[in-house]
Design an enzyme around this catalytic site. Structure first.
Site, mmCIF file in Angstrom:
data_model
loop_
_atom_site.group_PDB
_atom_site.id
_atom_site.type_symbol
_atom_site.label_atom_id
_atom_site.label_comp_id
_atom_site.label_asym_id
_atom_site.label_seq_id
_atom_site.Cartn_x
_atom_site.Cartn_y
_atom_site.Cartn_z
ATOM 1 N N GLY A 111 38.249 41.957 32.509
ATOM 2 C CA GLY A 111 37.301 42.365 33.534
ATOM 3 C C GLY A 111 37.298 43.877 33.664
ATOM 4 C CB VAL A 112 36.941 46.065 36.641
ATOM 5 C CG1 VAL A 112 37.017 47.557 36.929
ATOM 6 C CG2 VAL A 112 35.610 45.510 37.127
ATOM 7 C CD GLU B 215 54.278 52.271 38.939
ATOM 8 O OE1 GLU B 215 53.972 52.282 40.150
ATOM 9 O OE2 GLU B 215 55.409 52.554 38.518
ATOM 10 C CE LYS C 176 47.701 46.259 46.462
ATOM 11 N NZ LYS C 176 46.544 47.123 46.795
#
Length: 429
Positions: free
Chosen positions: A14-15, A130, A206
């Site tokens: 995808g992106v 990361e 996150k």
């Protein structure tokens, strides 16, 4: 220099995935020089093979990700599919077939990071991620490696660009929440369904990852207290400005003063304009780390998007490939402290509370008594009234969150309190 290329399988195009493929192609010579061996894109697993993917050899495209991973010659797998399944099964399959993994999958790592780390260790392979937190900002590796000899006591940050864009627009233009969200959607900062962002789920995932790294303990998504920002109003920003503050959706991770537990939370909060995070604008991310020896560190940059996230993926890819050549692995999971995660009620914080009250004598005294009965000290009070109605804004001193929550519930039951218009924690002081 080794001449046989290291072969990379890309899961998802995808992106982010398409940008990873593009950089691998256009920067092939530089990557070879930095790694010490050529890196070859050996296959790209996708769901829609008919889609035109500029710059990618159609012969590399496959819908059978499992077969790609089981070929026997894949050295590294880059997973940018997202979600829990099939990503979890595919990463496990990669390890079973001798491939290290680079992932950007925050949701999976927050939920099953311990099991994935265990699988990587079992097979003597790397798991790098990361790109799962804060896009292009180097954060995971500095915390895992550069600060490995230090003791991190607190991490506070803006880790979702969509929410920061919305709150920044509300702050700078006076727009309401929906108006700012509509602008974010029109500009491509917000998804058609923004729930994961605005309700704090993305930031909570996150936060779980960062807490585990910071405190060397296992923190899962379910351990993170979460509040969304959909109730933040223009009135809240006006009140914040009167206090010399702004409002941000923050991930806050803290080690208890006695070092025996940790807390992890995501919620909107007022922070002073003098705090470094207050100046983070638009869709940028920033994370403030407080370590015992290093002191205060701030990591800042674009936290999402194809190119920034691909940059983080490629950084991990270089590191993992270097480890492959050296027949070594990088740092794995560090969870030796096994610290418990305390509930939100144990967190000591401040509250900004806006009340709609009857405009008559004795109301302020009644409200103050309610705070006192719950052991919460009042810092400041601001009152204004007209035609039998009034607003009362109370800012507290620091107290356990459970005591503050209990105070609010008691206030709701007072006959003189017509409603609790807003509740906001105050941080960063």
């Amino acid at each position: 220099m080794r001449t046989r290329p290291l072969k990379v399988a890309l899961l998802g195009c995808g992106v982010v995935g398409s940008e990873v493929a593009r950089i691998m192609t256009t920067h092939a010579d530089d990557l070879t020089a930095r790694i010490g061996a050529p890196v070859e894109l050996a296959g790209v697993a996708v769901r829609r093979p008919s889609k035109v993917r500029e710059g990618i050899d159609p012969a590399l495209i496959t819908t059978d990700a499992t077969a790609l991973l089981k070929r026997g010659d894949i050295d590294v797998v880059v997973e940018v599919i997202g979600g829990i399944e099939p990503a979890r099964t595919l990463i496990t399959t990669a390890f079973e077939n001798g491939a290290s993994v680079v992932s950007a999958n925050k949701a999976l790592l927050a939920q099953d990071g311990a099991a994935l780390h265990a699988a990587a260790e079992q097979h003597g392979l790397d798991l790098y991620y990361e790109a799962a937190v804060a896009g292009a900002i180097p954060l995971v590796r500095p915390m895992r490696e550069s600060l490995a000899g230090d003791k991190i006591n607190r991490v506070m940050g803006i880790v979702n660009g969509t929410t920061n864009f919305i709150l920044d627009k509300m702050d700078s233009t006076g727009a309401g929440y929906q108006e700012a969200l509509d602008e974010a959607t029109a500009l491509g900062y917000a998804e058609a369904d923004p729930t994961a962002d605005v309700e704090g789920y993305d930031a909570a995932a996150k936060a779980a990852i960062l807490a585990g790294i910071a405190f060397h303990t296992r923190v899962r998504l379910d351990d993170v207290y979460r509040e969304g920002m959909t109730e933040v109003s223009a009135a809240d920003f006006a009140s914040a400005k009167r206090m010399g503050c702004t409002i941000k959706l923050l991930a806050i991770l803290e080690r208890a003063a006695d070092g025996e537990s940790v807390t992890a939370r995501v919620h909107p909060a007022m922070i002073p304009l003098t705090h470094p995070l207050a100046s983070v604008r638009e869709a940028y991310n920033a994370v403030f780390v407080e370590a015992e020896a290093a002191g205060r560190l701030m990591f800042y940059g674009p936290g999402a998007g194809g190119s920034p996230t691909a940059s983080a993926v490629l950084g991990d890819l270089v590191a993992v490939c270097r480890n492959k050549l050296a027949e070594a692995t990088g740092p794995g999971e560090s969870a030796y402290t096994q610290l418990p995660v305390s509930p939100m009620g144990d967190v000591v914080t401040r509250y900004h509370i806006s009340l709609d009250v009857a405009d008559k004598p004795g109301v302020l005294a009644q409200v103050a008594t309610t705070f006192a009965e719950h052991g919460v000290s009042i810092d400041t009070v601001r009152q204004q009234g007209k035609d039998g109605e009034a607003s009362l804004v109370v800012v507290t001193h620091r107290a356990p969150d459970a005591a503050l929550s209990g105070t609010v519930e008691a206030l709701r039951k007072l006959d003189t309190v017509r409603g609790v218009a807003s509740i906001m924690r105050v941080e960063g002081e």
